[in-house]
Design a protein around this motif. Structure first.
Motif, PDB file in Angstrom:
ATOM      1  N   VAL A  31      -0.724  -4.799   7.788  1.00 39.23           N
ATOM      2  CA  VAL A  31      -2.300  -5.093   7.245  1.00 39.23           C
ATOM      3  C   VAL A  31      -2.487  -5.043   6.027  1.00 39.23           C
ATOM      4  CG1 VAL A  31      -4.544  -4.463   7.572  1.00 39.23           C
ATOM      5  CG2 VAL A  31      -3.100  -3.717   9.562  1.00 39.23           C
ATOM      6  N   PRO A  32      -2.685  -6.536   5.532  1.00 39.28           N
ATOM      7  CA  PRO A  32      -2.830  -6.722   3.907  1.00 39.28           C
ATOM      8  C   PRO A  32      -3.708  -5.558   3.173  1.00 39.28           C
ATOM      9  CG  PRO A  32      -3.236  -8.695   5.338  1.00 39.28           C
ATOM     10  CD  PRO A  32      -3.165  -7.658   6.211  1.00 39.28           C
ATOM     11  N   LEU A  33      -3.342  -5.322   2.190  1.00 37.87           N
ATOM     12  CA  LEU A  33      -4.142  -4.360   1.206  1.00 37.87           C
ATOM     13  C   LEU A  33      -4.268  -3.053   1.817  1.00 37.87           C
ATOM     14  CD1 LEU A  33      -6.628  -7.145  -0.239  1.00 37.87           C
ATOM     15  CD2 LEU A  33      -4.474  -6.266  -1.125  1.00 37.87           C
ATOM     16  N   THR A  34      -3.556  -2.682   2.582  1.00 38.73           N
ATOM     17  CA  THR A  34      -3.603  -1.216   3.374  1.00 38.73           C
ATOM     18  C   THR A  34      -2.382  -0.516   3.335  1.00 38.73           C
ATOM     19  OG1 THR A  34      -5.216  -2.318   4.923  1.00 38.73           O
ATOM     20  CG2 THR A  34      -4.245  -0.443   5.479  1.00 38.73           C
ATOM     21  N   ARG A  35      -2.826   1.008   3.219  1.00 38.19           N
ATOM     22  CA  ARG A  35      -1.613   2.012   2.962  1.00 38.19           C
ATOM     23  C   ARG A  35      -2.057   3.136   4.030  1.00 38.19           C
ATOM     24  NH1 ARG A  35      -2.191   6.518   0.127  1.00 38.19           N
ATOM     25  NH2 ARG A  35      -3.807   5.724  -1.268  1.00 38.19           N
ATOM     26  N   VAL A  50      -4.537  10.045  11.264  1.00 35.55           N
ATOM     27  CA  VAL A  50      -4.024   8.674  10.618  1.00 35.55           C
ATOM     28  C   VAL A  50      -5.285   8.094   9.799  1.00 35.55           C
ATOM     29  CG1 VAL A  50      -3.038   6.678  11.103  1.00 35.55           C
ATOM     30  CG2 VAL A  50      -2.760   8.520  12.764  1.00 35.55           C
ATOM     31  N   VAL A  51      -4.935   8.067   8.608  1.00 37.16           N
ATOM     32  CA  VAL A  51      -5.929   7.431   7.584  1.00 37.16           C
ATOM     33  C   VAL A  51      -5.414   6.030   6.917  1.00 37.16           C
ATOM     34  CG1 VAL A  51      -7.402   7.735   5.515  1.00 37.16           C
ATOM     35  CG2 VAL A  51      -6.673   9.680   7.084  1.00 37.16           C
ATOM     36  N   ALA A  52      -6.089   5.076   7.258  1.00 43.55           N
ATOM     37  CA  ALA A  52      -5.798   3.725   6.638  1.00 43.55           C
ATOM     38  C   ALA A  52      -6.611   3.491   5.375  1.00 43.55           C
ATOM     39  CB  ALA A  52      -5.892   2.650   7.650  1.00 43.55           C
ATOM     40  N   ARG A  53      -6.003   3.369   4.336  1.00 43.73           N
ATOM     41  CA  ARG A  53      -6.923   3.135   3.065  1.00 43.73           C
ATOM     42  C   ARG A  53      -6.676   1.627   2.729  1.00 43.73           C
ATOM     43  NH1 ARG A  53      -9.967   5.233  -0.335  1.00 43.73           N
ATOM     44  NH2 ARG A  53     -10.238   4.870  -2.375  1.00 43.73           N
ATOM     45  N   SER A  54      -7.763   0.972   2.829  1.00 41.83           N
ATOM     46  CA  SER A  54      -7.818  -0.564   2.667  1.00 41.83           C
ATOM     47  C   SER A  54      -8.604  -1.020   1.449  1.00 41.83           C
ATOM     48  CB  SER A  54      -8.245  -1.288   3.810  1.00 41.83           C
ATOM     49  OG  SER A  54      -7.550  -1.148   4.925  1.00 41.83           O
ATOM     50  N   GLY A  55      -8.179  -1.936   0.905  1.00 44.58           N
ATOM     51  CA  GLY A  55      -8.943  -2.638  -0.214  1.00 44.58           C
ATOM     52  C   GLY A  55      -8.161  -2.219  -1.478  1.00 44.58           C
ATOM     53  N   ILE A  56      -8.979  -2.722  -2.873  1.00 46.27           N
ATOM     54  CA  ILE A  56      -8.474  -2.663  -4.068  1.00 46.27           C
ATOM     55  C   ILE A  56      -9.321  -1.738  -4.916  1.00 46.27           C
ATOM     56  CG2 ILE A  56      -7.546  -4.073  -5.900  1.00 46.27           C
ATOM     57  CD1 ILE A  56      -7.248  -6.329  -4.256  1.00 46.27           C
ATOM     58  N   GLY A  57      -8.892  -0.862  -5.568  1.00 43.69           N
ATOM     59  CA  GLY A  57      -9.450  -0.072  -6.596  1.00 43.69           C
ATOM     60  C   GLY A  57     -10.940   0.372  -6.172  1.00 43.69           C
ATOM     61  N   PRO A  58     -11.945   0.196  -6.834  1.00 47.28           N
ATOM     62  CA  PRO A  58     -13.490   0.611  -6.420  1.00 47.28           C
ATOM     63  C   PRO A  58     -13.792   0.263  -4.956  1.00 47.28           C
ATOM     64  CG  PRO A  58     -13.771  -0.546  -8.234  1.00 47.28           C
ATOM     65  CD  PRO A  58     -12.108  -0.572  -8.071  1.00 47.28           C
ATOM     66  N   LEU A  59     -13.214  -1.050  -4.598  1.00 47.04           N
ATOM     67  CA  LEU A  59     -13.630  -1.664  -3.319  1.00 47.04           C
ATOM     68  C   LEU A  59     -12.738  -1.150  -2.108  1.00 47.04           C
ATOM     69  CD1 LEU A  59     -14.057  -4.941  -4.713  1.00 47.04           C
ATOM     70  CD2 LEU A  59     -15.855  -3.345  -4.296  1.00 47.04           C
ATOM     71  N   ALA A  60     -11.894  -0.083  -2.219  1.00 41.69           N
ATOM     72  CA  ALA A  60     -11.136   0.284  -1.374  1.00 41.69           C
ATOM     73  C   ALA A  60     -12.134   1.588  -0.467  1.00 41.69           C
ATOM     74  CB  ALA A  60     -10.043   1.030  -1.769  1.00 41.69           C
ATOM     75  N   PHE A  61     -11.755   1.621   0.881  1.00 40.07           N
ATOM     76  CA  PHE A  61     -12.184   2.556   1.643  1.00 40.07           C
ATOM     77  C   PHE A  61     -11.309   3.148   2.630  1.00 40.07           C
ATOM     78  CE2 PHE A  61     -12.875  -1.495   3.841  1.00 40.07           C
ATOM     79  CZ  PHE A  61     -12.534  -1.144   5.221  1.00 40.07           C
ATOM     80  N   PHE A 135      -5.740  -7.732  13.398  1.00 35.42           N
ATOM     81  CA  PHE A 135      -5.122  -6.940  14.466  1.00 35.42           C
ATOM     82  C   PHE A 135      -3.907  -7.772  15.176  1.00 35.42           C
ATOM     83  CE2 PHE A 135      -8.697  -4.178  13.432  1.00 35.42           C
ATOM     84  CZ  PHE A 135      -8.105  -3.017  12.892  1.00 35.42           C
ATOM     85  N   GLY A 136      -4.305  -8.850  15.455  1.00 28.98           N
ATOM     86  CA  GLY A 136      -3.576  -9.796  16.327  1.00 28.98           C
ATOM     87  C   GLY A 136      -2.120  -9.939  15.441  1.00 28.98           C
ATOM     88  N   ARG A 137      -2.215 -10.095  14.122  1.00 31.38           N
ATOM     89  CA  ARG A 137      -1.039 -10.381  13.433  1.00 31.38           C
ATOM     90  C   ARG A 137      -0.407  -9.143  13.166  1.00 31.38           C
ATOM     91  NH1 ARG A 137      -1.172 -14.500   8.619  1.00 31.38           N
ATOM     92  NH2 ARG A 137       0.283 -12.828   8.017  1.00 31.38           N
ATOM     93  N   ALA A 138      -1.050  -8.120  12.947  1.00 31.95           N
ATOM     94  CA  ALA A 138      -0.502  -6.639  12.846  1.00 31.95           C
ATOM     95  C   ALA A 138       0.354  -6.266  13.985  1.00 31.95           C
ATOM     96  CB  ALA A 138      -1.379  -5.570  12.397  1.00 31.95           C
ATOM     97  N   VAL A 139      -0.214  -6.541  15.164  1.00 29.02           N
ATOM     98  CA  VAL A 139       0.584  -6.262  16.540  1.00 29.02           C
ATOM     99  C   VAL A 139       1.993  -7.048  16.437  1.00 29.02           C
ATOM    100  CG1 VAL A 139       0.502  -6.256  18.930  1.00 29.02           C
ATOM    101  CG2 VAL A 139      -1.477  -5.479  17.742  1.00 29.02           C
TER     102      VAL A 139
END
Length: 146
Positions: A31-35, A50-61, A135-139
């Motif tokens: 998943v792009p921009l995700t750790r 399981v915690v997925a952190r998505s985004g860049i800098g202050p725009l991450a959640f 999610f389709g691409r990720a699967v």
């Protein structure tokens, strides 16, 4: 909230499809921009976070998910993992199921109920199409990877 279902039939044994789909850190690669981080580290079980952190800098959640059902597949016995989304931004749940398919293949079902707080229901169609695509691409990527 939107609901969507992704289904795939793959030429993999049940346990290998399960391993690829529940290797949580690899979700971050798919998943792009995700750790993705897992607490506690090690083998997944009910109660694992399981915690997925998505985004860049202050725009991450963060998208924290708790494993509430963990039933790995056995000899021709389906596997099922249910995750409850516990975040402030993303709500809902996700479910991953692997079961025997035709011709010795494995049938994969990824079901999800997804809500994005502060996004009005009028945008549900956009949320659904975006989620289905991402999610389709990720699967697909998780199932292809070794």
């Amino acid at each position: 909230m939107v609901n969507f279902l992704l289904e795939r039939t793959v030429p993999l044994p049940l346990d290998e499809a399960w391993r690829r789909l529940t290797n949580w850190p690899r979700h971050g690669e798919a998943v792009p921009l995700t750790r993705v981080t897992v607490t506690p580290p090690g083998a997944t079980h009910e109660g694992t976070m399981v915690v997925a952190r998505s985004g860049i800098g202050p725009l991450a959640f963060d998208d924290p998910m708790e494993v509430t059902v963990w039933r790995p597949p056995g000899d021709d016995v389906p596997g099922l993992c249910h995750l409850e989304k516990r975040g402030r931004v993303i709500t809902g749940w996700a479910e991953i199921e692997v079961r025997p398919g035709p011709g010795g293949r494995t049938r994969v079902r990824w079901r999800e109920e997804l809500g994005v707080r502060w996004v009005p229901g009028v945008f549900d169609g956009v949320v659904e199409r975006t989620a289905r695509y991402v999610f389709g691409r990720a699967v697909n990527r998780l199932l292809r990877g070794a």
